[in-house]
Structures are given as structure tokens and as C-alpha cells.
Scaffold this motif. Structure first.
Motif, PDB file in Angstrom:
ATOM      1  N   PHE A 199       1.174   8.989  -6.253  1.00 51.57           N
ATOM      2  CA  PHE A 199       1.433  10.408  -6.030  1.00 51.57           C
ATOM      3  C   PHE A 199       2.522  10.911  -6.966  1.00 51.57           C
ATOM      4  CE2 PHE A 199       3.258  14.091  -3.898  1.00 51.57           C
ATOM      5  CZ  PHE A 199       2.121  14.797  -3.549  1.00 51.57           C
ATOM      6  N   TRP A 200       3.567  10.101  -7.151  1.00 51.07           N
ATOM      7  CA  TRP A 200       4.711  10.467  -7.980  1.00 51.07           C
ATOM      8  C   TRP A 200       4.304  10.651  -9.438  1.00 51.07           C
ATOM      9  CZ3 TRP A 200       8.951   6.424  -9.389  1.00 51.07           C
ATOM     10  CH2 TRP A 200      10.026   7.045  -9.989  1.00 51.07           C
ATOM     11  N   VAL A 201       3.460   9.747  -9.951  1.00 47.52           N
ATOM     12  CA  VAL A 201       3.125   9.753 -11.372  1.00 47.52           C
ATOM     13  C   VAL A 201       1.933  10.656 -11.688  1.00 47.52           C
ATOM     14  CG1 VAL A 201       2.315   8.284 -13.250  1.00 47.52           C
ATOM     15  CG2 VAL A 201       4.127   7.486 -11.758  1.00 47.52           C
ATOM     16  N   ILE A 202       0.928  10.689 -10.822  1.00 49.45           N
ATOM     17  CA  ILE A 202      -0.310  11.394 -11.155  1.00 49.45           C
ATOM     18  C   ILE A 202      -0.349  12.821 -10.604  1.00 49.45           C
ATOM     19  CG2 ILE A 202      -2.815  11.379 -10.846  1.00 49.45           C
ATOM     20  CD1 ILE A 202      -2.682   8.332 -10.966  1.00 49.45           C
ATOM     21  N   ILE A 203       0.068  13.016  -9.378  1.00 47.85           N
ATOM     22  CA  ILE A 203      -0.104  14.320  -8.735  1.00 47.85           C
ATOM     23  C   ILE A 203       1.128  15.216  -8.894  1.00 47.85           C
ATOM     24  CG2 ILE A 203      -0.507  15.462  -6.519  1.00 47.85           C
ATOM     25  CD1 ILE A 203      -2.195  13.008  -5.771  1.00 47.85           C
ATOM     26  N   LEU A 204       2.323  14.649  -8.788  1.00 48.11           N
ATOM     27  CA  LEU A 204       3.539  15.450  -8.801  1.00 48.11           C
ATOM     28  C   LEU A 204       3.742  16.285 -10.070  1.00 48.11           C
ATOM     29  CD1 LEU A 204       5.756  15.912  -6.720  1.00 48.11           C
ATOM     30  CD2 LEU A 204       7.152  14.284  -7.980  1.00 48.11           C
ATOM     31  N   PRO A 205       3.355  15.826 -11.254  1.00 48.71           N
ATOM     32  CA  PRO A 205       3.534  16.699 -12.433  1.00 48.71           C
ATOM     33  C   PRO A 205       2.761  18.014 -12.361  1.00 48.71           C
ATOM     34  CG  PRO A 205       3.211  14.443 -13.131  1.00 48.71           C
ATOM     35  CD  PRO A 205       2.960  14.483 -11.654  1.00 48.71           C
ATOM     36  N   PHE A 206       1.732  18.090 -11.542  1.00 56.26           N
ATOM     37  CA  PHE A 206       0.946  19.312 -11.423  1.00 56.26           C
ATOM     38  C   PHE A 206       1.443  20.241 -10.316  1.00 56.26           C
ATOM     39  CE2 PHE A 206      -1.967  16.112 -13.204  1.00 56.26           C
ATOM     40  CZ  PHE A 206      -2.213  16.722 -14.420  1.00 56.26           C
ATOM     41  N   VAL A 207       2.466  19.820  -9.592  1.00 60.81           N
ATOM     42  CA  VAL A 207       3.057  20.641  -8.533  1.00 60.81           C
ATOM     43  C   VAL A 207       4.228  21.409  -9.138  1.00 60.81           C
ATOM     44  CG1 VAL A 207       4.206  20.577  -6.287  1.00 60.81           C
ATOM     45  CG2 VAL A 207       2.384  18.951  -6.787  1.00 60.81           C
ATOM     46  N   GLU A 208       4.398  22.651  -8.727  1.00 53.58           N
ATOM     47  CA  GLU A 208       5.483  23.488  -9.258  1.00 53.58           C
ATOM     48  C   GLU A 208       6.837  22.827  -9.003  1.00 53.58           C
ATOM     49  OE1 GLU A 208       5.224  27.406  -7.702  1.00 53.58           O
ATOM     50  OE2 GLU A 208       3.111  27.612  -8.242  1.00 53.58           O
ATOM     51  N   THR A 209       7.731  22.975  -9.962  1.00 52.48           N
ATOM     52  CA  THR A 209       9.024  22.277  -9.884  1.00 52.48           C
ATOM     53  C   THR A 209       9.924  22.778  -8.763  1.00 52.48           C
ATOM     54  OG1 THR A 209       9.920  23.783 -11.551  1.00 52.48           O
ATOM     55  CG2 THR A 209       9.056  21.679 -12.333  1.00 52.48           C
TER      56      THR A 209
ATOM     57  N   LEU B  45       0.826  -1.205   0.000  1.00 48.68           N
ATOM     58  CA  LEU B  45       0.000   0.000   0.000  1.00 48.68           C
ATOM     59  C   LEU B  45       0.865   1.262   0.000  1.00 48.68           C
ATOM     60  CD1 LEU B  45      -2.889   1.098   0.111  1.00 48.68           C
ATOM     61  CD2 LEU B  45      -2.671   1.100   2.606  1.00 48.68           C
ATOM     62  N   THR B  46       1.954   1.240   0.754  1.00 45.23           N
ATOM     63  CA  THR B  46       2.862   2.380   0.787  1.00 45.23           C
ATOM     64  C   THR B  46       3.494   2.624  -0.583  1.00 45.23           C
ATOM     65  OG1 THR B  46       3.347   1.926   3.108  1.00 45.23           O
ATOM     66  CG2 THR B  46       4.897   3.349   1.928  1.00 45.23           C
ATOM     67  N   ILE B  47       3.952   1.566  -1.229  1.00 47.44           N
ATOM     68  CA  ILE B  47       4.546   1.694  -2.563  1.00 47.44           C
ATOM     69  C   ILE B  47       3.504   2.188  -3.561  1.00 47.44           C
ATOM     70  CG2 ILE B  47       5.537   0.392  -4.494  1.00 47.44           C
ATOM     71  CD1 ILE B  47       6.987  -1.312  -2.380  1.00 47.44           C
ATOM     72  N   PHE B  48       2.287   1.668  -3.479  1.00 49.49           N
ATOM     73  CA  PHE B  48       1.221   2.099  -4.391  1.00 49.49           C
ATOM     74  C   PHE B  48       0.911   3.583  -4.215  1.00 49.49           C
ATOM     75  CE2 PHE B  48      -3.300   2.874  -5.131  1.00 49.49           C
ATOM     76  CZ  PHE B  48      -3.374   2.558  -6.482  1.00 49.49           C
ATOM     77  N   ILE B  49       0.788   4.042  -2.975  1.00 45.17           N
ATOM     78  CA  ILE B  49       0.485   5.446  -2.717  1.00 45.17           C
ATOM     79  C   ILE B  49       1.635   6.337  -3.180  1.00 45.17           C
ATOM     80  CG2 ILE B  49       0.150   7.155  -0.878  1.00 45.17           C
ATOM     81  CD1 ILE B  49      -1.463   4.979   0.606  1.00 45.17           C
ATOM     82  N   TYR B  50       2.873   5.943  -2.892  1.00 41.92           N
ATOM     83  CA  TYR B  50       4.047   6.716  -3.321  1.00 41.92           C
ATOM     84  C   TYR B  50       4.093   6.823  -4.838  1.00 41.92           C
ATOM     85  CZ  TYR B  50       8.978   7.981  -3.895  1.00 41.92           C
ATOM     86  OH  TYR B  50      10.141   8.606  -4.245  1.00 41.92           O
ATOM     87  N   TYR B  51       3.932   5.699  -5.538  1.00 45.52           N
ATOM     88  CA  TYR B  51       4.018   5.701  -7.001  1.00 45.52           C
ATOM     89  C   TYR B  51       2.867   6.491  -7.615  1.00 45.52           C
ATOM     90  CZ  TYR B  51       4.810   4.050 -11.738  1.00 45.52           C
ATOM     91  OH  TYR B  51       5.056   4.001 -13.075  1.00 45.52           O
TER      92      TYR B  51
END
Length: 82
Positions: free
Chosen positions: A25-35, A17-23
Motif C-alpha cells: 500500500f505504501w509503495v504502490i497506492i500511496l503515491p496516487f493519494v493526495e498529499t 502478511l501485515t508487513i506485505f500489505i502495509y509495504y
């Protein structure tokens, strides 16, 4: 042994579950956060989001092929003995 099985099952579920949530967030949400946001420091670069699963899949496929080949060779050797 039943308690140990439950603990191992819980740990495997928690890690998955931790790996799923991390991945996710990394793939779906992080691209929309300012660099320049501090959260980017906790994640690898985006190209690894594709490379890691591809390499894991290739390694799994290679292991599976080696295992099937080994079983087939053992089966063939067993047939020759009988």
C-alpha cells in the motif's frame, strides 16, 4: 508441542502478511493519494520505502558473510586437529 508450533506459524504468517500489505500500500497506492490526505500520517516518507529494504539487505548480506567466514575458520581449525 504441536499446538505451539501451529500458533507460532500462524503468528509469523500474520505478521508477514501485515508487513506485505502495509509495504504494498505504501509503495504502490500511496503515491496516487493526495498529499494532504490524512492517510499519509500513518506512513513514513517515500524515500524510506527504498532505504529500509536496502539497509535490511546489506545487513543480511553482512551477517551471511560473517557466518560463512566463521564456519570456514572453524572448519579449517578442525582439519588441523585431525
Amino acid at each position: 508441542m504441536e499446538l505451539a508450533d501451529k500458533v507460532v506459524g500462524f503468528l509469523l504468517s500474520a505478521i508477514s502478511l501485515t508487513i506485505f500489505i502495509y509495504y504494498t500500500f505504501w509503495v504502490i497506492i500511496l503515491p496516487f493519494v493526495e498529499t494532504d490526505h490524512f492517510i499519509h500520517g500513518y506512513f513514513l516518507p517515500q524515500e524510506f520505502a527504498i532505504l529500509i529494504p536496502v539497509f535490511a539487505g546489506v545487513a543480511l548480506l553482512c551477517f551471511l558473510c560473517v557466518f560463512v567466514g566463521y564456519v570456514m575458520l572453524k572448519s579449517k581449525a578442525k582439519k588441523k586437529q585431525t
